[in-house]
Design a protein around this motif. Structure first.
Motif, short mmCIF file in Angstrom:
data_model
loop_
_atom_site.label_atom_id
_atom_site.label_comp_id
_atom_site.label_asym_id
_atom_site.label_seq_id
_atom_site.Cartn_x
_atom_site.Cartn_y
_atom_site.Cartn_z
N LYS A 38 -20.15 24.80 -8.05
CA LYS A 38 -20.37 24.06 -6.92
C LYS A 38 -20.80 22.82 -7.29
O LYS A 38 -20.71 21.85 -6.65
N CYS A 39 -21.93 22.75 -8.03
CA CYS A 39 -22.35 21.58 -8.64
C CYS A 39 -21.43 20.45 -9.27
O CYS A 39 -21.20 19.30 -8.71
N GLU A 42 -18.98 19.44 -6.20
CA GLU A 42 -19.70 18.46 -5.47
C GLU A 42 -19.72 16.90 -6.07
O GLU A 42 -19.57 16.02 -5.51
N CYS A 43 -19.86 17.13 -7.46
CA CYS A 43 -20.08 15.91 -8.16
C CYS A 43 -18.91 15.20 -8.35
O CYS A 43 -18.76 13.91 -8.06
N MET A 46 -17.93 13.41 -4.96
CA MET A 46 -18.90 12.40 -4.80
C MET A 46 -18.17 11.14 -5.60
O MET A 46 -17.88 10.03 -4.99
N GLU A 61 -21.33 13.64 0.50
CA GLU A 61 -21.02 14.28 -0.81
C GLU A 61 -22.16 13.97 -1.85
O GLU A 61 -22.48 15.01 -2.44
N ASP A 64 -24.36 17.06 0.05
CA ASP A 64 -23.76 18.12 -0.95
C ASP A 64 -24.23 18.17 -2.36
O ASP A 64 -24.80 19.63 -2.82
N LEU A 65 -24.47 17.28 -3.30
CA LEU A 65 -24.53 17.57 -4.48
C LEU A 65 -25.99 17.80 -4.82
O LEU A 65 -26.56 18.68 -5.30
N HIS A 68 -27.01 21.29 -3.76
CA HIS A 68 -26.52 22.30 -4.81
C HIS A 68 -27.36 22.19 -5.96
O HIS A 68 -27.64 22.96 -6.78
#
Length: 107
Positions: A38-39, A42-43, A46, A61, A64-65, A68
């Motif tokens: 997930k990290c 999300e990265c 982004m 984003e 979100d990052l 996480h």
């Protein structure tokens, strides 16, 4: 207290006191590999938002990052205050510009 520390405290609480239907608890249950996935997702999202010059999407984003990353910290039993301490050390450094090599960004 700042918002990131407040969120970290909530995430940490979910780890020690799981709640039904909690996405955070779902991530802890699935384990480190899922959290890392997930990290990474999300990265990437982004980066795409930034490349598309879409600040409305970019701020979401980034949020979100950060969320996480907080889950990852709690999973690895790394206190957010430890991360803040590193940032404080770096902020207090003066004249620490590194020498950069010229690289061809097109290769």
């Amino acid at each position: 207290m700042n918002i990131i520390q407040e969120l970290f405290d909530i995430v940490s609480d979910r780890k020690s006191s799981p709640e039904e239907n909690s996405y955070t608890c779902y991530l802890f249950d699935k384990g480190t590999d899922k959290i890392l996935k997930k990290c990474g997702e999300e990265c990437s999202e982004m980066i795409i938002a930034a490349k598309n010059s879409d600040n409305a999407e970019l701020k979401n984003e980034i949020a979100d990052l950060i969320y996480h990353v907080l889950v990852l910290c709690a999973d690895r039993e790394l206190q957010w205050s430890e991360v803040e301490a590193v940032l404080t050390e770096r902020r207090d450094k003066i004249g620490n510009l590194k020498e950069f090599r010229d690289t061809d960004k097109n290769t």
